[in-house]
Enzyme design. Structure first.
Site, PDB file in Angstrom:
ATOM      1  N   LYS A 104       2.829  -2.218 -18.456  1.00 46.99           N
ATOM      2  CA  LYS A 104       2.018  -2.599 -19.236  1.00 46.99           C
ATOM      3  C   LYS A 104       0.928  -2.890 -20.375  1.00 46.99           C
ATOM      4  O   LYS A 104       1.405  -3.245 -21.781  1.00 46.99           O
ATOM      5  CB  LYS A 104       1.322  -3.246 -17.718  1.00 46.99           C
ATOM      6  CG  LYS A 104      -0.433  -4.754 -18.688  1.00 46.99           C
ATOM      7  CD  LYS A 104      -0.534  -5.031 -16.965  1.00 46.99           C
ATOM      8  CE  LYS A 104      -1.555  -4.716 -16.387  1.00 46.99           C
ATOM      9  NZ  LYS A 104      -2.888  -4.742 -16.823  1.00 46.99           N
TER      10      LYS A 104
ATOM     11  N   ARG B 185      -0.130  -3.392 -26.633  1.00 46.74           N
ATOM     12  CA  ARG B 185      -0.195  -2.925 -27.775  1.00 46.74           C
ATOM     13  C   ARG B 185       1.255  -2.945 -28.510  1.00 46.74           C
ATOM     14  O   ARG B 185       1.207  -3.072 -29.941  1.00 46.74           O
ATOM     15  CB  ARG B 185      -0.304  -0.609 -27.363  1.00 46.74           C
ATOM     16  CG  ARG B 185      -1.251  -0.450 -27.231  1.00 46.74           C
ATOM     17  CD  ARG B 185      -1.710   0.773 -26.362  1.00 46.74           C
ATOM     18  NE  ARG B 185      -2.995   1.108 -26.144  1.00 46.74           N
ATOM     19  CZ  ARG B 185      -3.528   1.118 -25.533  1.00 46.74           C
ATOM     20  NH1 ARG B 185      -3.387   0.175 -24.463  1.00 46.74           N
ATOM     21  NH2 ARG B 185      -4.713   1.295 -25.138  1.00 46.74           N
TER      22      ARG B 185
ATOM     23  N   ARG C  68     -17.043  -9.468 -15.022  1.00 48.22           N
ATOM     24  CA  ARG C  68     -17.322  -7.771 -14.456  1.00 48.22           C
ATOM     25  C   ARG C  68     -16.833  -7.227 -16.463  1.00 48.22           C
ATOM     26  O   ARG C  68     -16.888  -5.804 -16.070  1.00 48.22           O
ATOM     27  CB  ARG C  68     -16.009  -7.822 -13.928  1.00 48.22           C
ATOM     28  CG  ARG C  68     -16.364  -8.402 -13.028  1.00 48.22           C
ATOM     29  CD  ARG C  68     -15.069  -7.737 -11.615  1.00 48.22           C
ATOM     30  NE  ARG C  68     -15.456  -6.344 -11.376  1.00 48.22           N
ATOM     31  CZ  ARG C  68     -16.796  -5.595 -10.805  1.00 48.22           C
ATOM     32  NH1 ARG C  68     -17.242  -6.879 -10.343  1.00 48.22           N
ATOM     33  NH2 ARG C  68     -16.876  -4.473 -10.534  1.00 48.22           N
TER      34      ARG C  68
ATOM     35  N   SER D  92     -12.715   2.343 -22.885  1.00 47.83           N
ATOM     36  CA  SER D  92     -11.198   2.872 -23.767  1.00 47.83           C
ATOM     37  C   SER D  92     -11.395   1.358 -24.772  1.00 47.83           C
ATOM     38  O   SER D  92     -11.356   1.506 -26.458  1.00 47.83           O
ATOM     39  CB  SER D  92     -10.408   3.733 -23.942  1.00 47.83           C
ATOM     40  OG  SER D  92      -9.395   2.824 -22.581  1.00 47.83           O
ATOM     41  N   GLN D  93     -10.951   0.110 -24.447  1.00 51.11           N
ATOM     42  CA  GLN D  93     -10.358  -0.856 -24.914  1.00 51.11           C
ATOM     43  C   GLN D  93     -11.487  -1.034 -26.033  1.00 51.11           C
ATOM     44  O   GLN D  93     -10.801  -1.710 -27.114  1.00 51.11           O
ATOM     45  CB  GLN D  93     -10.007  -1.809 -24.018  1.00 51.11           C
ATOM     46  CG  GLN D  93      -8.904  -1.131 -22.887  1.00 51.11           C
ATOM     47  CD  GLN D  93      -9.005  -2.552 -21.374  1.00 51.11           C
ATOM     48  OE1 GLN D  93      -9.444  -3.398 -22.060  1.00 51.11           O
ATOM     49  NE2 GLN D  93      -7.929  -2.311 -20.411  1.00 51.11           N
TER      50      GLN D  93
ATOM     51  N   ASP E  13      -6.862   4.413 -13.277  1.00 60.02           N
ATOM     52  CA  ASP E  13      -6.727   3.542 -13.004  1.00 60.02           C
ATOM     53  C   ASP E  13      -5.662   4.440 -11.941  1.00 60.02           C
ATOM     54  O   ASP E  13      -5.129   3.581 -10.914  1.00 60.02           O
ATOM     55  CB  ASP E  13      -5.282   2.929 -13.612  1.00 60.02           C
ATOM     56  CG  ASP E  13      -5.859   1.824 -14.815  1.00 60.02           C
ATOM     57  OD1 ASP E  13      -6.680   1.291 -14.476  1.00 60.02           O
ATOM     58  OD2 ASP E  13      -4.974   1.858 -15.977  1.00 60.02           O
TER      59      ASP E  13
ATOM     60  N   ARG F  39     -14.246  -1.412  -8.634  1.00 62.60           N
ATOM     61  CA  ARG F  39     -12.874  -0.614  -7.595  1.00 62.60           C
ATOM     62  C   ARG F  39     -13.187   0.664  -6.288  1.00 62.60           C
ATOM     63  O   ARG F  39     -12.455   1.127  -5.579  1.00 62.60           O
ATOM     64  CB  ARG F  39     -11.697   0.210  -8.757  1.00 62.60           C
ATOM     65  CG  ARG F  39     -10.959  -0.577  -8.993  1.00 62.60           C
ATOM     66  CD  ARG F  39      -9.866  -0.377  -9.918  1.00 62.60           C
ATOM     67  NE  ARG F  39      -9.092  -1.684 -10.623  1.00 62.60           N
ATOM     68  CZ  ARG F  39      -8.355  -2.242 -11.301  1.00 62.60           C
ATOM     69  NH1 ARG F  39      -8.312  -0.448 -12.239  1.00 62.60           N
ATOM     70  NH2 ARG F  39      -7.655  -2.472 -11.644  1.00 62.60           N
TER      71      ARG F  39
ATOM     72  N   ARG G  13      -4.468  -3.046  -7.708  1.00 62.68           N
ATOM     73  CA  ARG G  13      -4.270  -1.798  -7.392  1.00 62.68           C
ATOM     74  C   ARG G  13      -4.433  -1.364  -6.204  1.00 62.68           C
ATOM     75  O   ARG G  13      -4.127  -0.537  -5.807  1.00 62.68           O
ATOM     76  CB  ARG G  13      -4.779  -0.867  -8.898  1.00 62.68           C
ATOM     77  CG  ARG G  13      -4.181  -1.076 -10.185  1.00 62.68           C
ATOM     78  CD  ARG G  13      -4.586  -0.130 -11.340  1.00 62.68           C
ATOM     79  NE  ARG G  13      -4.553  -0.036 -12.474  1.00 62.68           N
ATOM     80  CZ  ARG G  13      -3.049   0.293 -13.484  1.00 62.68           C
ATOM     81  NH1 ARG G  13      -2.174   0.334 -12.784  1.00 62.68           N
ATOM     82  NH2 ARG G  13      -2.956  -0.656 -14.331  1.00 62.68           N
TER      83      ARG G  13
END
Length: 426
Positions: free
Chosen positions: A20, A25, A119, A165-166, A308, A339, A380
């Site tokens: 993904k 990207r 979120r 980071s995104q 993740d 999470r 996840r």
């Protein structure tokens, strides 16, 4: 949708679906190039379609046939969308398309589902835009539940909070196409391998980027490149679920479709599993061989470099012979679900001995018992609970597994193929 899973022995072979983060990207960079790019073996999932729809809104022309797409790019100059862009549940699409929005004049509005609106961290990037004199509004500022970005980013000096980071990746993408050099100062840089993945793409495309660790990035700007061709390889994040299922049920597995030289962050989880005592090795044919050989040992691990993996590592840790401490994961509270709290709640329901910390979990050896649990609308979490159920005593009912399609659309089929005793119901 729900599934009932009884104790299982996981063994066999599985072919892992496409990555993904690599797919997203590849699509973004293809859309910003000149000419036509061809990308084979893309992941077929809602997140990918959210990105494709957004790129079309910014002027990219896209043709898809099966898992292959051809993208005629915008040559570094996105067009002003004529509608609100809906990114669904995709955090990557949200942040990267914010970067596209910063390259056009006029107002761009972006929305998404409840998780996106409530979120996902966006304020640090909006603050950069605001410092540049752009007019911005967050989800909380508008009755319509949209992000609004008006104006155009200018090259120069910028500072951003980098735990997510995104946001840093988005800013790197944007500044590479500005007319002039930029200097980006990053505070509290986190999830660094995902930044590395974006930097790799920029380097391949010919961008000039000089950096000092992850604190300062000097971006030349004026990036341009022709279309390219590539094939997406398998996703290490998805691969961890059948791998873990084999380990917690004392089985073995051959995993196809992965690239041993991949830059995907979750490849680092293989080293964590090895440290815990698992046999996880590539053979000369590029096939990953997994086998439970003796026992799994608890460890202390900072997973910010493979963020993740928290849900599935929490499950594996329950089957270890000593305590595991997972730390460096505070940012996982702002993903599809919280999470840390999600895994705490659901594993407690199955009898786990587990404690919550601000930045992670402490997990003690536990004999999991079947229970009724919930996937938390988080793929996840749901996949991790399926693995836990396979290794638990008695049957487990997992509600809300439809979210698996987000990143592992063939997950249910693959689990059944390798021996999971699974029944579906509505």
């Amino acid at each position: 949708m729900r599934c009932t899973i009884k104790p299982s022995k996981i063994e066999g072979e599985v072919f892992i679906p496409s990555s993904k983060p690599e797919t997203l990207r590849a699509l973004a960079f293809a859309a910003m190039g000149s000419g036509t790019s061809t990308i084979e073996n893309i992941l077929i999932s809602p997140d990918i379609y959210s990105m494709l729809d957004g790129l079309i809104s910014f002027g990219a022309k896209i043709k898809q046939e099966g898992s292959t797409v051809e993208i005629e790019g915008v040559g570094g100059a996105p067009k002003l969308p004529n509608k609100v862009i809906d990114v669904g549940n995709s955090g990557v699409a949200l942040r990267f398309l914010m970067g596209f929005a910063a390259l056009v004049e006029g107002e761009v509005q972006i929305t998404g589902d409840e998780s996106i609106k409530t979120r996902r961290v966006v304020k640090p990037l909006l603050d950069v835009y605001k410092e540049q004199g752009m007019e911005v509004y967050s989800f909380d500022d508008t009755d319509a539940g949209v992000i609004s970005i008006k104006g155009k980013l200018k090259s120069g000096s910028m500072m951003i909070e980098g735990k997510e980071s995104q946001l840093v990746s988005s800013l790197l993408l944007s500044t590479a196409f500005l007319k002039g050099p930029s200097e980006i100062f990053v505070l509290n840089a986190g999830e660094k391998p995902f930044v590395d993945l974006t930097l790799h793409w920029l380097e391949v495309m010919g961008a000039g980027v000089f950096r000092e660790e992850y604190r300062v990035f000097e971006v030349d700007g004026n990036l341009s490149y022709e279309g390219f061709a590539m094939k997406i390889t398998g996703d290490f994040s998805s691969a961890l679920f059948p791998i873990a299922a084999a380990l917690v049920t004392e089985g073995k597995m051959r995993v196809f479709g992965l690239d041993e030289e991949s830059l995907q962050p979750d490849i680092k989880a293989l080293d964590i599993l090895r440290e815990m005592g698992a046999f996880v090795e590539f053979d000369d044919d590029g096939v990953l061989n997994v086998e439970y050989r003796d026992k799994l040992c608890g460890i202390e691990v900072d997973i910010n470099h493979c963020i993740d993996t928290l849900p599935i590592l929490a499950v594996v840790a329950c089957f270890a012979t000593s305590k595991t401490i997972i730390k460096g994961a505070e940012i996982t509270r702002y993903k599809e679900s919280n999470r840390i709290s999600s895994m705490l709640t659901q594993l407690l329901s199955m009898g786990a001995k587990i404690e919550e910390r601000l930045d992670g979990l402490v997990i003690y050896p536990s004999k999991l018992i079947g229970a009724c649990v919930y996937g938390e609308k988080d793929h996840r979490v749901a996949l991790s609970l399926m693995v836990a159920a396979a290794g638990a005593f008695d049957k487990t009912i997992i509600d809300g597994i439809e979210c698996l399609i987000k990143a592992y659309p063939t997950g249910i089929y693959d689990f059944i193929k390798i021996g999971m005793n699974l029944e579906l119901s509505v």
